[in-house]
Design a protein around this motif. Structure first.
Motif, mmCIF file in Angstrom:
data_model
loop_
_atom_site.group_PDB
_atom_site.id
_atom_site.type_symbol
_atom_site.label_atom_id
_atom_site.label_comp_id
_atom_site.label_asym_id
_atom_site.label_seq_id
_atom_site.Cartn_x
_atom_site.Cartn_y
_atom_site.Cartn_z
ATOM 1 N N TYR A 117 0.857 -1.194 0.000
ATOM 2 C CA TYR A 117 0.000 0.000 0.000
ATOM 3 C C TYR A 117 0.891 1.241 0.000
ATOM 4 N N THR A 118 0.627 2.135 -0.928
ATOM 5 C CA THR A 118 1.431 3.353 -1.053
ATOM 6 C C THR A 118 0.506 4.554 -1.171
ATOM 7 N N LEU A 119 0.954 5.680 -0.675
ATOM 8 C CA LEU A 119 0.146 6.908 -0.668
ATOM 9 C C LEU A 119 0.132 7.543 -2.057
ATOM 10 N N ILE A 120 -0.469 6.838 -2.960
ATOM 11 C CA ILE A 120 -0.604 7.277 -4.353
ATOM 12 C C ILE A 120 -2.066 7.143 -4.720
ATOM 13 N N GLY A 121 -2.682 8.251 -5.129
ATOM 14 C CA GLY A 121 -4.087 8.228 -5.490
ATOM 15 C C GLY A 121 -4.373 9.157 -6.652
ATOM 16 N N PRO A 122 -5.620 9.262 -7.070
ATOM 17 C CA PRO A 122 -5.955 10.088 -8.229
ATOM 18 C C PRO A 122 -5.782 11.579 -7.976
ATOM 19 N N TRP A 123 -5.730 12.018 -6.704
ATOM 20 C CA TRP A 123 -5.610 13.446 -6.413
ATOM 21 C C TRP A 123 -4.358 13.811 -5.627
ATOM 22 N N ALA A 124 -3.636 12.833 -5.116
ATOM 23 C CA ALA A 124 -2.406 13.084 -4.364
ATOM 24 C C ALA A 124 -1.453 11.916 -4.588
ATOM 25 N N VAL A 169 1.412 10.999 5.653
ATOM 26 C CA VAL A 169 -0.026 10.751 5.740
ATOM 27 C C VAL A 169 -0.782 12.070 5.842
ATOM 28 N N ASN A 170 -0.265 12.986 6.645
ATOM 29 C CA ASN A 170 -0.913 14.288 6.822
ATOM 30 C C ASN A 170 -1.013 15.025 5.486
ATOM 31 N N CYS A 171 0.062 14.994 4.706
ATOM 32 C CA CYS A 171 0.052 15.630 3.377
ATOM 33 C C CYS A 171 -0.953 14.959 2.458
ATOM 34 N N TYR A 172 -0.905 13.624 2.399
ATOM 35 C CA TYR A 172 -1.803 12.918 1.483
ATOM 36 C C TYR A 172 -3.255 13.263 1.782
ATOM 37 N N TYR A 173 -3.633 13.193 3.060
ATOM 38 C CA TYR A 173 -5.033 13.421 3.414
ATOM 39 C C TYR A 173 -5.469 14.834 3.042
ATOM 40 N N HIS A 174 -4.685 15.838 3.403
ATOM 41 C CA HIS A 174 -5.121 17.223 3.202
ATOM 42 C C HIS A 174 -5.089 17.628 1.728
ATOM 43 N N ILE A 175 -4.127 17.128 0.989
ATOM 44 C CA ILE A 175 -4.102 17.438 -0.442
ATOM 45 C C ILE A 175 -5.247 16.733 -1.152
ATOM 46 N N ASP A 176 -5.426 15.442 -0.849
ATOM 47 C CA ASP A 176 -6.512 14.678 -1.470
ATOM 48 C C ASP A 176 -7.869 15.315 -1.161
ATOM 49 N N TYR A 177 -8.074 15.704 0.106
ATOM 50 C CA TYR A 177 -9.366 16.285 0.483
ATOM 51 C C TYR A 177 -9.621 17.579 -0.267
ATOM 52 N N LEU A 178 -8.625 18.474 -0.296
ATOM 53 C CA LEU A 178 -8.847 19.781 -0.921
ATOM 54 C C LEU A 178 -9.040 19.647 -2.429
ATOM 55 N N MET A 179 -8.297 18.773 -3.090
ATOM 56 C CA MET A 179 -8.457 18.598 -4.531
ATOM 57 C C MET A 179 -9.835 18.026 -4.864
ATOM 58 N N ARG A 180 -10.339 17.100 -4.050
ATOM 59 C CA ARG A 180 -11.687 16.575 -4.289
ATOM 60 C C ARG A 180 -12.744 17.657 -4.032
ATOM 61 N N GLU A 195 0.980 25.943 0.203
ATOM 62 C CA GLU A 195 1.842 25.548 -0.925
ATOM 63 C C GLU A 195 1.024 24.922 -2.048
ATOM 64 N N LEU A 196 0.039 24.110 -1.690
ATOM 65 C CA LEU A 196 -0.868 23.584 -2.703
ATOM 66 C C LEU A 196 -1.583 24.746 -3.392
ATOM 67 N N GLY A 197 -1.872 25.799 -2.632
ATOM 68 C CA GLY A 197 -2.539 26.969 -3.203
ATOM 69 C C GLY A 197 -1.745 27.600 -4.323
ATOM 70 N N HIS A 198 -0.416 27.661 -4.190
ATOM 71 C CA HIS A 198 0.402 28.159 -5.302
ATOM 72 C C HIS A 198 0.218 27.276 -6.529
ATOM 73 N N GLY A 199 0.165 25.964 -6.293
ATOM 74 C CA GLY A 199 -0.058 25.067 -7.416
ATOM 75 C C GLY A 199 -1.411 25.293 -8.057
ATOM 76 N N LEU A 200 -2.445 25.418 -7.239
ATOM 77 C CA LEU A 200 -3.790 25.667 -7.778
ATOM 78 C C LEU A 200 -3.814 26.958 -8.595
ATOM 79 N N HIS A 201 -3.140 27.993 -8.110
ATOM 80 C CA HIS A 201 -3.035 29.258 -8.840
ATOM 81 C C HIS A 201 -2.343 29.044 -10.184
ATOM 82 N N ASP A 202 -1.272 28.274 -10.175
ATOM 83 C CA ASP A 202 -0.524 27.994 -11.403
ATOM 84 C C ASP A 202 -1.350 27.158 -12.370
#
Length: 882
Positions: free
Chosen positions: A310-317, A349-360, A420-427
């Protein structure tokens, strides 16, 4: 915690940013390898819903354009606008041959089409046009960073690309490249220079950086060097394996499954509503019972299961290990990822959850459709990067985010992750058009972080932390963090530091978040941001977010709140959306039916959103009513007539009536007009600023002026923005300014001016020979005597461009230019005052036997009679009326 760049020179450069750079958590010192030339910033001003470059005269941004498009697809629709307005925008070619389609983005809020400027297929580093259409395919907003002054002919380099690469390698002297070198030929332009150049990109682990080395392709000179990004690299322990710590080469079929893990949400201080201190401190990344109890068990959605791992790889993070320290990908044989903050897996894990949640949330809940353009799949993140420094960054060239470990580990604080994800979303939402003008992207990152944090609902508005960004990572001994109750306003509160200035934007947006709610504000925030580009200011972003609310038909109350929030912060927006304000004009308000019987009316209502219906009523006219925007009406009888207009938009209607607005005359009631012209060419020099040029017309006949028109001002000039026209009469002190210095680099003129002419603004260029209304009214001359010398004065207020005035004409209407007296009855008396029993015109004269002659104009105040003191019999010495 400061997220982004390193020096004032670079901040100035960001006004014209090429976005393949790193947005960092805290600004590192400028490397001695960097060469950052000073680059001047253009001044701008606002006029007619446009932000205009004062130097060029061309708009940088246009708001609420309301331009209908035509074409089979969105690209052609956008091009239909650009072709119709290419001169106004400063484009060099009507056929748009130097523009290449870059990206199109469509959502329920509208469509944004982006074009990049090229010369002989070589990109111009700053040139972009962004055309935003509403759901009805009306162009509503345009961002214009097209470089109109760049006219580079030969794009063939004299220095070979491998020589440029070798020169760049010699300057950086990297121990090892961790990504293949890139070498891009471009036209590099700024106020201080234009060069054919190679942009050589070297991603190195020592010195660490994504080094952009700009090499002049003609001379070989290195004129600019900047550390701008980090790429996904390789495992330092095995330099032969380029992907040892990345996850891009999967060998077995993967299966998405849900797992679980422990995270902070949003951070341990907020969830417990406590201040930094006691057990709630970093303490060298150690944990304790209170910090362990601050974790939440969450679902890790759609993580990767490949060959039992199991690896922290998903469709949004998607986890990567692109930067040191290289701790791996935290793959394991179980789907349960329970770590405490002392273990490196916790940050992953903290990064995966928060990035995945916000992108969804953004894509599925809001329907905003935003994802990385640099690669497919989830957002790539490295939970432990930057060599362990207390810093974090987003890398535009790779589309990745990475988080440092100094102080509180950055990846433990959802604010840092979301910033930091916000900079990406802006880009991503701008297809590479992230802007740091006025610290815009820093403010965006802070807003995105705060929007999530505040939605969790930990703090009350009375708590200071309600307005804090980076509650856990900042506002502590490590650094001060930032706030969203910053009191400075735009633009006076700007201090030239992007992290500080960004707080103006984030504070304003969070105020609107409170006013209209999270999802309503988040939706227009992202959709509005998607209309901006790399040259956009906070002002442009405010207009874009406001436009998104209009496109999405937000309620009147919401529109009012958004408009008030932005304008109270200092942003310049078009008038408040709501019921329209009805207004109109006409090409003539007084006509002589012997010469003309039709009048054109022009809707000049202020309406935001745009008007949808017009209802005209014309007393005495044909048609008596009309639903056209700009109707033409015929009059056949003398009189004075009212005109009424009712204008409607989605928010309601407004009515205006102009009483006795139209006057029609016939026969002897019609005013007479005097005309003159001057065809003598007046050269306009190309040297000297503020030079004055004059041409005269003499009007011999007199009379009381009722109307003045200046027609057929024709000539040549290579920069219309330099010219201002004035009309003056030698016998009076009246000077009327006819136009403003508009149209920038447009050339030549053929135009006229009339108080009843077409409404301003002038078209660019103004070469259609039409009559337009004036900057100052020509009616200032009404009541004056028409006779005398009239002057057209031209002021050329800048150097370098010249031309000539070729001709101009003047039309002056007077109350009556044919002197005559009808049935003048004068009594015959020997002494005293004597009165005539009827009127006499101002040009008539009365003769007495002693040859003394009196002009009746001396008695014009008497209107219907006049008197003279004489001891003789008065006789009339004047011709009969026609």
């Amino acid at each position: 915690m400061m997220y982004a760049f390193r020096s004032l020179a670079l901040i100035i450069y960001l006004t014209f940013l090429i976005l393949s750079n790193v947005i960092a958590q805290k600004a590192p010192e400028v490397s001695n390898l960097e060469i950052l030339p000073e680059e001047a910033v253009d001044v701008h001003f606002f006029k007619d819903n446009m932000r205009i470059n004062e130097r060029t005269g061309h708009p940088i941004a246009l708001y609420q354009v309301n331009f209908p498009t035509a074409g089979d697809d969105y690209i052609e629709k956008a091009k239909s606008y650009l072709r119709a307005n290419y001169k106004r925008l400063g484009l060099q070619h009507a056929d748009l041959r130097d523009l290449k389609h870059h990206a199109t983005r469509s959502t329920n809020a509208g469509t944004v089409v982006r074009f990049r400027q090229h010369i002989n297929d070589v990109p111009v580093n700053k040139g972009e046009l962004t055309v935003s259409m509403d759901p009805n395919n009306m162009v509503q907003m345009v961002m214009n960073s097209y470089e109109t002054d760049v006219k580079w002919e030969d794009t063939s380099p004299r220095i070979a690309s491998d020589i440029a690469l070798a020169s760049a390698m010699s300057h950086i002297n990297p121990e090892r490249l961790i990504a293949p070198a890139k070498n891009n030929l471009m036209i590099y332009t700024s106020r201080s220079m234009t060069r054919l150049a190679y942009d050589v990109v070297l991603v190195s682990d020592s010195p660490v950086g994504d080094w952009h080395v700009y090499v002049d392709a003609l001379s070989g000179e290195i004129f600019k060097v900047e550390d701008m990004a980090y790429n996904c690299g390789h495992n330092h322990s095995d330099p032969k394996d380029k992907h040892a710590c990345c996850n891009h080469d999967k060998q077995s079929a993967s299966v998405p499954v849900d797992g679980s893990g422990m995270v902070f949400d949003p951070d341990p201080l907020s969830s417990n509503m406590v201040a930094y201190g006691g057990n709630y401190v970093d303490n060298g990344d150690n944990t304790n019972t209170d910090l362990d109890n601050s974790r939440f068990n969450v679902t890790l959605r759609d993580i990767d299961l490949t060959a039992g791992t199991y690896t922290l790889i998903g469709p949004w993070a998607e986890i990567v290990d692109s930067e040191s320290p290289n701790n791996g990908l935290y793959g394991q044989a179980t789907s349960t990822f329970n770590f405490n903050r002392m273990q490196d897996g916790f940050e992953a894990v903290n990064c995966y959850y928060h990035i995945d949640y916000l992108m969804r949330y953004i894509n599925d809940t809001l329907g905003c459709s935003i994802s990385p353009y640099q690669y497919s799949g989830g957002v790539r993140f490295d939970p432990h990067g930057l060599g362990g420094a207390d810093n974090s960054h987003y890398i535009t060239s790779t589309g990745q985010v990475a988080f440092g470990e100094g102080g509180v580990d950055d990846a433990e604080d959802s604010d840092v992750v979301h910033h930091e994800l916000g900079h990406g979303l802006h880009d991503w939402v701008t297809s590479g058009g992230l802007s740091q003008v006025n610290g815009l992207s820093e403010g965006c990152g802070d807003y995105i972080a705060q929007s999530y944090n505040r939605a969790v609902g930990s703090w009350d508005p009375s708590d200071p932390a309600y307005h804090w960004v980076f509650n856990w990572d900042g506002h502590n001994p490590f650094w001060n963090g930032r706030i969203t109750n910053y009191t400075a306003t735009y633009p006076g509160g700007l201090v030239g530091q992007i992290h500080t200035d960004g707080q103006i934007w984030s504070t304003c947006c969070m105020g609107l978040w409170d006013a209209i709610g999270q999802q309503r504000m988040d939706k227009i925030f992202y959709e509005g941001l998607g209309m901006t580009n790399g040259s956009s200011s906070q002002d442009d972003a405010a207009n874009a977010v406001y436009q998104a609310a209009l496109n999405l038909s937000y309620t009147s109350a919401e529109i009012s709140a958004i408009h008030a929030g932005f304008t109270s912060t200092g942003y310049t927006l078009p008038p408040l959306a709501g019921r329209p304000t009805a207004d109109f004009s006409a090409d003539f308000t007084t006509i002589c039916l012997d010469d003309i019987d039709s009048i054109s009316f022009f809707d000049q209502s202020i309406s935001s959103p745009a008007a949808t219906a017009w209802a005209w009523t014309f007393e005495g006219g044909t048609p008596a009513t009309s639903s056209a925007t700009d109707p033409v009406v015929t009059y056949t009888t003398e009189g004075t007539f009212d005109v009424t207009l009712i204008v409607t938009n989605i928010n309601g209607s407004d009515t205006v009536t102009f009483t006795d607005y139209i006057t029609t005359l016939q026969g002897t009631n019609c005013p007479s007009c005097l005309t003159g012209s001057n065809n003598t060419v007046i050269p306009i020099s190309s040297s000297g600023a503020g030079n004055v040029y004059e041409s005269t017309i003499t009007i011999a006949g007199g009379g009381t002026i009722t109307d003045v028109n200046v027609t057929n001002i024709t000539g040549e000039h290579t920069f219309l923005g330099d010219l201002i026209f004035y009309l003056l009469n030698e016998d009076s002190s009246i000077i009327v300014q006819l136009n403003d210095d508009v149209c920038g680099t447009d050339e030549d003129f053929n135009v006229g001016f009339d108080d009843e002419g077409l409404p301003l603004p002038l078209p660019c260029p103004y070469t259609d020979g039409q009559l337009y209304q004036t900057l100052q009214p020509l009616s200032a001359f009404d009541g004056e005597d028409a006779a005398g010398i009239w002057r057209l004065r031209i002021i050329d207020d800048a150097n370098l461009d010249g031309g000539e005035l070729q001709s101009w004409s003047l039309e002056i209407c007077v109350s009556n230019s044919n002197p005559c007296v009808t049935d003048l009855n004068l009594p015959t008396l020997s002494t005293g005052y004597h009165q005539a029993s009827n009127s006499i015109t101002s040009d008539a004269t009365i003769a007495m036997p002693d040859s003394v002659r009196l002009k009746a104009g001396n008695f014009v105040e008497l209107q219907n009679d006049f008197q003279v003191d004489s001891a003789a019999i008065l006789q009339v010495d004047i011709g009969p009326c026609d």
